[in-house]
Motif scaffolding. Structure first.
Motif, PDB file in Angstrom:
ATOM      1  N   SER A  76     -23.670  19.193  39.087  1.00  0.00           N
ATOM      2  CA  SER A  76     -24.716  20.216  39.159  1.00  0.00           C
ATOM      3  C   SER A  76     -25.246  20.635  37.797  1.00  0.00           C
ATOM      4  O   SER A  76     -26.376  21.135  37.705  1.00  0.00           O
ATOM      5  CB  SER A  76     -24.193  21.456  39.899  1.00  0.00           C
ATOM      6  OG  SER A  76     -23.108  22.031  39.187  1.00  0.00           O
ATOM      7  N   TRP A  93     -12.283  10.053  40.928  1.00  0.00           N
ATOM      8  CA  TRP A  93     -13.328  10.259  39.945  1.00  0.00           C
ATOM      9  C   TRP A  93     -13.140   9.388  38.709  1.00  0.00           C
ATOM     10  O   TRP A  93     -14.100   9.060  38.050  1.00  0.00           O
ATOM     11  CB  TRP A  93     -13.355  11.740  39.529  1.00  0.00           C
ATOM     12  CG  TRP A  93     -13.519  12.627  40.707  1.00  0.00           C
ATOM     13  CD1 TRP A  93     -12.595  13.459  41.246  1.00  0.00           C
ATOM     14  CD2 TRP A  93     -14.662  12.704  41.536  1.00  0.00           C
ATOM     15  NE1 TRP A  93     -13.088  14.068  42.355  1.00  0.00           N
ATOM     16  CE2 TRP A  93     -14.380  13.632  42.553  1.00  0.00           C
ATOM     17  CE3 TRP A  93     -15.917  12.106  41.545  1.00  0.00           C
ATOM     18  CZ2 TRP A  93     -15.284  13.971  43.533  1.00  0.00           C
ATOM     19  CZ3 TRP A  93     -16.818  12.444  42.521  1.00  0.00           C
ATOM     20  CH2 TRP A  93     -16.505  13.367  43.505  1.00  0.00           C
ATOM     21  N   LEU A 109     -11.904  15.179  34.765  1.00  0.00           N
ATOM     22  CA  LEU A 109     -11.546  14.498  36.016  1.00  0.00           C
ATOM     23  C   LEU A 109     -10.894  13.146  35.744  1.00  0.00           C
ATOM     24  O   LEU A 109      -9.984  12.732  36.460  1.00  0.00           O
ATOM     25  CB  LEU A 109     -12.795  14.334  36.881  1.00  0.00           C
ATOM     26  CG  LEU A 109     -13.338  15.645  37.468  1.00  0.00           C
ATOM     27  CD1 LEU A 109     -14.719  15.438  38.055  1.00  0.00           C
ATOM     28  CD2 LEU A 109     -12.388  16.177  38.531  1.00  0.00           C
ATOM     29  N   TYR A 154      -8.115  22.463  41.340  1.00  0.00           N
ATOM     30  CA  TYR A 154      -9.500  22.791  41.003  1.00  0.00           C
ATOM     31  C   TYR A 154     -10.366  21.540  40.905  1.00  0.00           C
ATOM     32  O   TYR A 154     -11.456  21.582  40.338  1.00  0.00           O
ATOM     33  CB  TYR A 154      -9.544  23.536  39.667  1.00  0.00           C
ATOM     34  CG  TYR A 154      -8.772  24.841  39.672  1.00  0.00           C
ATOM     35  CD1 TYR A 154      -9.376  26.021  40.107  1.00  0.00           C
ATOM     36  CD2 TYR A 154      -7.440  24.891  39.262  1.00  0.00           C
ATOM     37  CE1 TYR A 154      -8.679  27.210  40.113  1.00  0.00           C
ATOM     38  CE2 TYR A 154      -6.737  26.078  39.266  1.00  0.00           C
ATOM     39  CZ  TYR A 154      -7.356  27.237  39.693  1.00  0.00           C
ATOM     40  OH  TYR A 154      -6.661  28.413  39.705  1.00  0.00           O
ATOM     41  N   GLU A 155      -9.906  20.430  41.475  1.00  0.00           N
ATOM     42  CA  GLU A 155     -10.625  19.171  41.357  1.00  0.00           C
ATOM     43  C   GLU A 155     -12.041  19.269  41.941  1.00  0.00           C
ATOM     44  O   GLU A 155     -13.012  18.786  41.346  1.00  0.00           O
ATOM     45  CB  GLU A 155      -9.844  18.058  42.067  1.00  0.00           C
ATOM     46  CG  GLU A 155     -10.429  16.678  41.886  1.00  0.00           C
ATOM     47  CD  GLU A 155      -9.585  15.633  42.583  1.00  0.00           C
ATOM     48  OE1 GLU A 155      -9.828  14.436  42.340  1.00  0.00           O
ATOM     49  OE2 GLU A 155      -8.698  16.010  43.364  1.00  0.00           O
ATOM     50  N   ASN A 156     -12.174  19.912  43.088  1.00  0.00           N
ATOM     51  CA  ASN A 156     -13.493  20.039  43.714  1.00  0.00           C
ATOM     52  C   ASN A 156     -14.436  20.900  42.875  1.00  0.00           C
ATOM     53  O   ASN A 156     -15.641  20.607  42.756  1.00  0.00           O
ATOM     54  CB  ASN A 156     -13.362  20.628  45.115  1.00  0.00           C
ATOM     55  CG  ASN A 156     -12.695  19.672  46.083  1.00  0.00           C
ATOM     56  OD1 ASN A 156     -12.745  18.455  45.894  1.00  0.00           O
ATOM     57  ND2 ASN A 156     -12.072  20.211  47.123  1.00  0.00           N
ATOM     58  N   ALA A 157     -13.887  21.962  42.269  1.00  0.00           N
ATOM     59  CA  ALA A 157     -14.711  22.828  41.415  1.00  0.00           C
ATOM     60  C   ALA A 157     -15.185  22.062  40.188  1.00  0.00           C
ATOM     61  O   ALA A 157     -16.346  22.205  39.755  1.00  0.00           O
ATOM     62  CB  ALA A 157     -13.921  24.063  41.011  1.00  0.00           C
ATOM     63  N   THR A 159      -7.007  12.080  37.025  1.00  0.00           N
ATOM     64  CA  THR A 159      -6.837  11.091  38.101  1.00  0.00           C
ATOM     65  C   THR A 159      -6.510   9.684  37.644  1.00  0.00           C
ATOM     66  O   THR A 159      -6.176   8.840  38.487  1.00  0.00           O
ATOM     67  CB  THR A 159      -8.132  11.022  38.926  1.00  0.00           C
ATOM     68  OG1 THR A 159      -9.222  10.654  38.069  1.00  0.00           O
ATOM     69  CG2 THR A 159      -8.427  12.342  39.586  1.00  0.00           C
ATOM     70  N   ALA A 214     -15.632  18.832  40.005  1.00  0.00           N
ATOM     71  CA  ALA A 214     -16.617  17.846  40.453  1.00  0.00           C
ATOM     72  C   ALA A 214     -17.971  18.502  40.718  1.00  0.00           C
ATOM     73  O   ALA A 214     -19.030  17.916  40.440  1.00  0.00           O
ATOM     74  CB  ALA A 214     -16.112  17.150  41.707  1.00  0.00           C
ATOM     75  N   GLU A 215     -17.953  19.728  41.235  1.00  0.00           N
ATOM     76  CA  GLU A 215     -19.205  20.434  41.515  1.00  0.00           C
ATOM     77  C   GLU A 215     -19.985  20.675  40.235  1.00  0.00           C
ATOM     78  O   GLU A 215     -21.213  20.478  40.176  1.00  0.00           O
ATOM     79  CB  GLU A 215     -18.893  21.760  42.216  1.00  0.00           C
ATOM     80  CG  GLU A 215     -20.128  22.577  42.556  1.00  0.00           C
ATOM     81  CD  GLU A 215     -19.762  23.913  43.192  1.00  0.00           C
ATOM     82  OE1 GLU A 215     -20.673  24.748  43.355  1.00  0.00           O
ATOM     83  OE2 GLU A 215     -18.570  24.119  43.508  1.00  0.00           O
ATOM     84  N   ARG A 250      -5.090  10.883  45.573  1.00  0.00           N
ATOM     85  CA  ARG A 250      -6.224  11.803  45.700  1.00  0.00           C
ATOM     86  C   ARG A 250      -7.372  11.484  44.764  1.00  0.00           C
ATOM     87  O   ARG A 250      -8.506  11.828  45.035  1.00  0.00           O
ATOM     88  CB  ARG A 250      -5.750  13.233  45.408  1.00  0.00           C
ATOM     89  CG  ARG A 250      -4.712  13.744  46.407  1.00  0.00           C
ATOM     90  CD  ARG A 250      -4.378  15.183  46.093  1.00  0.00           C
ATOM     91  NE  ARG A 250      -5.588  16.010  46.072  1.00  0.00           N
ATOM     92  CZ  ARG A 250      -5.624  17.255  45.684  1.00  0.00           C
ATOM     93  NH1 ARG A 250      -4.524  17.838  45.230  1.00  0.00           N
ATOM     94  NH2 ARG A 250      -6.748  17.942  45.699  1.00  0.00           N
TER      95      ARG A 250
END
Length: 454
Positions: A422, A452, A434, A412-415, A438, A417-418, A449
């Motif tokens: 936002s 962040w 994050l 769910y890393e991209n979620a 990481t 970050a979004e 990967r």
């Protein structure tokens, strides 16, 4: 939850507002319904009933005796009086409130009204057990032909026949061939049978009494007293246990009462030396809550979720609640998918407290299917109450704090970050999430990967 007042024949003066405030007892939580309103000035009449303190002081004992009497007129007067006293209109200010503790026997008298209804509420087929009436410690019943009723032929149960006489053998043979008479006196309803109207009146009295107890539970002065009253707690958990067959309003009142008392509730009270009226254990109490949590009624499963979240705050309740953890997590995650915003809020509130308990809770919650997805959905939607979104974000932060959960949460890393870029309200929380995912050394997957936390 809006309740109907005066269900027992006119206990309220007007329809309550859409959202009831905290109930408060006026002057003294004894009696006021029979006050001479004609002598009261007109300024005291209106949406709220004001009772002169001296009148209430003089009727403390009377209202308890009226509840204990069981007389219809007295019981109606007492319940109506307490319903008015325990009801609070919005923005109403009542001075000189008397806590429940200062009225000896009031809580026990109200509970007795509910117990009287529950004694007759269940169908007799489930309660009847055959017994023999014993008078003066003998088997003589007083109905005659006791040897036929007991199906016994000894000298004790049949004192009219001498064992050594030949009449005994003849009577034994006759009795064996004779059809046994129906044991009609074992099937009676009691000396004071209740027709449908009587049962309905008992039910209304029980509901009114439960509503009064529920109103009293909103008073901070009563919380400690009621949370340590074993009979009260046994009654509310038994009502929750029998929610399928019991009156719905009685169950709702009982559930709201225990939710109000939950922060002070210690389930070890059911194994204490305090007198017990209903054999409820800590395990049975949690099982009753689980039954309500799995119910289809929104008011019930929302209240049950809130109750579990409040119970787990007390570390002494953990041994009773945590064995049901997998079932609780599964149901709470299911509530997150409901469109009702109050169900989502109740589930998030309970998960927020459960995630803070120990590592095992966080591991099981993270491995629950759809848990992370639905928590993210609550934040992205977003939920109308910002506090619910904040708690959902903190739950995710608690889950990522466990190294064993990283493999699951990296997906769910991209979620994360979004939301970080936002929504500024939760940027700090998701920045920490994050970073936690990481930045740990020795994790090859994270080193490859993660960017962040650099």
């Amino acid at each position: 939850m809006q309740k109907q007042q005066g269900k027992h024949g006119g206990g309220a003066s007007a329809t309550p507002a859409a959202k009831r405030g905290r109930a408060t007892v006026s002057g003294n939580s004894a009696a006021a319904a029979s006050a001479d309103t004609a002598a009261a000035p007109s300024s005291l009449l209106g949406p709220s009933l004001q009772v002169h303190s001296t009148f209430a002081d003089q009727n403390n004992k009377r209202i308890v005796l009226a509840l204990q009497s069981g007389l219809k007129s007295e019981l109606t007067w007492a319940l109506n009086a307490l319903t008015l006293l325990s009801f609070k209109e919005k923005e109403e200010v009542r001075k000189d409130a008397t806590p429940l503790a200062k009225i000896p026997g009031l809580l026990d008298a109200l509970l007795q009204v509910i117990d009287d209804w529950r004694d007759i509420a269940q169908p007799r087929d489930f309660l009847k057990t055959q017994r023999v009436r014993l008078l003066a410690n003998t088997v003589v019943t007083g109905f005659g032909n006791e040897y036929e009723a007991l199906n016994s032929n000894d000298a004790v149960s049949n004192p009219r026949v001498v064992p050594s006489s030949p009449v005994t053998e003849v009577s034994v043979q006759k009795n064996r061939k004779r059809t046994r008479p129906p044991l009609w006196w074992l099937d009676e309803d009691g000396l004071f049978n209740l027709n449908d109207e009587g049962r309905s009146e008992n039910q209304q009295c029980a509901v009114a009494a439960s509503n009064i107890i529920r109103n009293f539970s909103f008073m901070p002065e009563n919380e400690v007293i009621m949370a340590q009253h074993r009979h009260l707690l046994e009654m509310v958990f038994q009502c929750a246990e029998d929610h399928i067959t019991e009156d719905e309003e009685l169950v709702t009142n009982a559930l709201e009462t225990v939710v109000n008392l939950a922060p002070l509730l210690d389930l070890r009270i059911f194994s204490s030396l305090k007198p017990s009226f209903i054999k409820i254990t800590g395990k049975r109490a949690v099982q009753a809550i689980m039954g309500m949590l799995g119910s289809s009624g929104k008011a019930w499963h929302c209240a049950a979720a809130e109750l579990l979240g409040r119970l787990i705050i007390n570390p002494d309740n953990e041994p009773f609640v945590l064995p049901f953890g997998p079932q609780i997590y599964k149901r709470l995650v299911e509530l997150l998918s409901f469109p009702a915003i109050d169900a989502q809020a109740a589930a998030v509130g309970a998960l927020y407290n459960l995630a803070e308990v120990n590592m095992d809770c966080r591991l099981k919650l993270a491995s629950e299917r759809w848990a992370v997805d639905r928590l993210l959905k609550v934040i992205k939607a977003p939920h109308p109450v910002p506090e619910v979104c904040r708690k959902a974000a903190i739950i995710l932060e608690s889950l990522v704090s466990e190294p064993q959960n990283k493999a699951l949460l990296l997906a769910y890393e991209n979620a994360f970050a979004e939301i970080l870029f936002s929504d500024g309200r939760y940027s700090d929380t998701f920045g920490r999430i994050l970073y936690e995912l990481t930045s740990r050394q020795g994790n090859k997957v994270v080193t490859a990967r993660g960017v962040w936390g650099m």
